[in-house]
Write a protein that holds these residues in place. Structure first.
Motif, PDB file in Angstrom:
ATOM      1  N   GLN A 116       0.478 -47.866 -23.405  1.00 55.89           N
ATOM      2  CA  GLN A 116       0.316 -48.404 -22.054  1.00 55.89           C
ATOM      3  C   GLN A 116      -0.014 -47.305 -21.061  1.00 55.89           C
ATOM      4  O   GLN A 116       0.264 -46.130 -21.306  1.00 55.89           O
ATOM      5  CB  GLN A 116       1.593 -49.133 -21.615  1.00 55.89           C
ATOM      6  N   PRO A 117      -0.604 -47.673 -19.928  1.00 55.27           N
ATOM      7  CA  PRO A 117      -0.936 -46.655 -18.928  1.00 55.27           C
ATOM      8  C   PRO A 117       0.269 -46.266 -18.079  1.00 55.27           C
ATOM      9  O   PRO A 117       1.267 -46.999 -18.024  1.00 55.27           O
ATOM     10  CB  PRO A 117      -1.996 -47.354 -18.062  1.00 55.27           C
ATOM     11  N   ALA A 118       0.150 -45.122 -17.427  1.00 59.18           N
ATOM     12  CA  ALA A 118       1.178 -44.662 -16.492  1.00 59.18           C
ATOM     13  C   ALA A 118       0.497 -44.003 -15.304  1.00 59.18           C
ATOM     14  O   ALA A 118      -0.592 -43.433 -15.427  1.00 59.18           O
ATOM     15  CB  ALA A 118       2.129 -43.684 -17.169  1.00 59.18           C
ATOM     16  N   SER A 119       1.177 -44.076 -14.175  1.00 54.95           N
ATOM     17  CA  SER A 119       0.612 -43.508 -12.950  1.00 54.95           C
ATOM     18  C   SER A 119       1.717 -42.876 -12.125  1.00 54.95           C
ATOM     19  O   SER A 119       2.801 -43.454 -11.980  1.00 54.95           O
ATOM     20  CB  SER A 119      -0.087 -44.617 -12.146  1.00 54.95           C
ATOM     21  N   ILE A 120       1.456 -41.690 -11.617  1.00 54.34           N
ATOM     22  CA  ILE A 120       2.410 -40.968 -10.775  1.00 54.34           C
ATOM     23  C   ILE A 120       1.723 -40.603  -9.467  1.00 54.34           C
ATOM     24  O   ILE A 120       0.598 -40.094  -9.472  1.00 54.34           O
ATOM     25  CB  ILE A 120       2.915 -39.691 -11.476  1.00 54.34           C
ATOM     26  N   SER A 121       2.409 -40.850  -8.373  1.00 53.83           N
ATOM     27  CA  SER A 121       1.855 -40.564  -7.056  1.00 53.83           C
ATOM     28  C   SER A 121       2.469 -39.285  -6.474  1.00 53.83           C
ATOM     29  O   SER A 121       3.647 -38.980  -6.701  1.00 53.83           O
ATOM     30  CB  SER A 121       2.128 -41.740  -6.122  1.00 53.83           C
ATOM     31  N   CYS A 122       1.671 -38.573  -5.731  1.00 53.80           N
ATOM     32  CA  CYS A 122       2.131 -37.355  -5.054  1.00 53.80           C
ATOM     33  C   CYS A 122       1.546 -37.364  -3.646  1.00 53.80           C
ATOM     34  O   CYS A 122       0.334 -37.532  -3.464  1.00 53.80           O
ATOM     35  CB  CYS A 122       1.663 -36.129  -5.824  1.00 53.80           C
ATOM     36  N   ARG A 123       2.407 -37.188  -2.671  1.00 49.57           N
ATOM     37  CA  ARG A 123       1.961 -37.158  -1.279  1.00 49.57           C
ATOM     38  C   ARG A 123       2.390 -35.850  -0.625  1.00 49.57           C
ATOM     39  O   ARG A 123       3.520 -35.401  -0.789  1.00 49.57           O
ATOM     40  CB  ARG A 123       2.544 -38.353  -0.522  1.00 49.57           C
ATOM     41  N   SER A 124       1.479 -35.238   0.106  1.00 50.13           N
ATOM     42  CA  SER A 124       1.794 -33.989   0.796  1.00 50.13           C
ATOM     43  C   SER A 124       1.978 -34.242   2.287  1.00 50.13           C
ATOM     44  O   SER A 124       1.414 -35.187   2.847  1.00 50.13           O
ATOM     45  CB  SER A 124       0.680 -32.960   0.576  1.00 50.13           C
ATOM     46  N   SER A 125       2.759 -33.394   2.928  1.00 47.27           N
ATOM     47  CA  SER A 125       3.066 -33.567   4.345  1.00 47.27           C
ATOM     48  C   SER A 125       1.907 -33.145   5.238  1.00 47.27           C
ATOM     49  O   SER A 125       1.917 -33.420   6.438  1.00 47.27           O
ATOM     50  CB  SER A 125       4.328 -32.792   4.716  1.00 47.27           C
ATOM     51  N   GLN A 126       0.924 -32.465   4.659  1.00 46.76           N
ATOM     52  CA  GLN A 126      -0.293 -32.146   5.396  1.00 46.76           C
ATOM     53  C   GLN A 126      -1.456 -32.087   4.419  1.00 46.76           C
ATOM     54  O   GLN A 126      -1.242 -31.994   3.200  1.00 46.76           O
ATOM     55  CB  GLN A 126      -0.164 -30.832   6.161  1.00 46.76           C
ATOM     56  N   SER A 127      -2.645 -32.173   4.940  1.00 45.99           N
ATOM     57  CA  SER A 127      -3.825 -32.188   4.094  1.00 45.99           C
ATOM     58  C   SER A 127      -3.916 -30.934   3.235  1.00 45.99           C
ATOM     59  O   SER A 127      -3.621 -29.827   3.697  1.00 45.99           O
ATOM     60  CB  SER A 127      -5.092 -32.312   4.951  1.00 45.99           C
ATOM     61  N   LEU A 128      -4.321 -31.136   1.974  1.00 43.09           N
ATOM     62  CA  LEU A 128      -4.478 -30.012   1.058  1.00 43.09           C
ATOM     63  C   LEU A 128      -5.948 -29.585   0.947  1.00 43.09           C
ATOM     64  O   LEU A 128      -6.298 -28.824   0.044  1.00 43.09           O
ATOM     65  CB  LEU A 128      -3.918 -30.381  -0.318  1.00 43.09           C
TER      66      LEU A 128
END
Lengths: 116, 114
Positions: free
Chosen positions: B17-29
């Motif tokens: 099965q597929p998996a997905s992980i999200s990552c968010r930064s506090s400012q633009s990278l």
């Protein structure tokens, strides 16, 4: 094949200085950043700092006052010193190579325990 | 300081099965050089972390093509198209845009097999 190997005492007393050395093989130390990263037990990865082959260093502000890093390109080694250690500094310490703002090679890691 | 936030913190996936992980930064990278400095690492038990993806979507040498990354600005995703047993471990995103160069990691996402 680039390889990195950490060495140093596995046990350090509180308030003393943690000293680790990383030996690099299979690659020149020039034109790369050489880093230290640690992982306390049960926690995530924490970047400690890096140094350029020229000796320029930058460290995590949370540790900056206690961190000293140095490089000896003639021995293909770089080192970390962390002063005034406490139990919170107990961690697996990794040395690693940074190339183009990514960490591409890591040492196996060495566990350093701070305890009397 | 750039703060990296990953979701979920853990996931359990059936092989295949597929998996997905999200990552968010506090400012633009997004760097002024036009590149976005977001990378993904897998930390398997008893091993050092290994680089999977760099600059958002580039697979490192030897990384299987079931791993892919995308995103821009402050939102990024690591996808595994078909999870295999060997994919277990903790996945970390890392930013390396701050000047002077300073890196920081997300909290990590633990992947387990059902």
């Amino acid at each position: 094949q680039v390889q990195l190997q950490e060495s140093g005492p596995g046990l350090v007393k509180p308030s003393e200085t943690l000293s680790l050395t990383c030996t690099v093989s299979g690659a020149s130390m020039t034109n790369y950043f050489w880093s230290w990263i640690r992982q306390p037990p049960g926690k995530g990865l924490e970047w400690i700092g890096y140094m350029f082959h020229s000796g320029t260093t930058t460290s995590n502000p949370s540790l900056k006052s206690r961190v000293t890093m140095s490089v000896d390109t003639s021995k293909s080694q770089f080192s970390l010193k962390l002063t005034s250690v406490t139990a919170a500094d107990t961690a697996v310490y990794y040395c690693a190579r940074e190339a183009g703002r990514l960490v591409d090679y890591w040492g196996q890691g060495t566990l350093v325990t701070v305890s009397s | 300081d750039v703060v990296m936030t990953q979701t979920p913190l853990s996931l359990s996936v059936t092989p295949g099965q597929p998996a997905s992980i999200s990552c968010r930064s506090s400012q633009s990278l997004l760097h002024s050089d036009g590149k976005t400095y977001l990378s993904w690492y897998l930390h398997k038990p008893g091993q050092p972390p290994q680089l999977l993806i760099y600059k958002v979507s580039n697979r490192f040498s030897g990384v299987p093509d079931r791993f892919s990354g995308d995103g821009s600005g402050t939102d990024f995703t690591l996808k595994i198209s078909r999870v295999e047993a060997e994919d277990v471990g903790v996945y970390y995103c890392m930013q390396s845009i701050e000047l002077p160069l300073m890196c920081s990691f997300g909290q990590g996402t633990k992947l387990e097999i059902k």
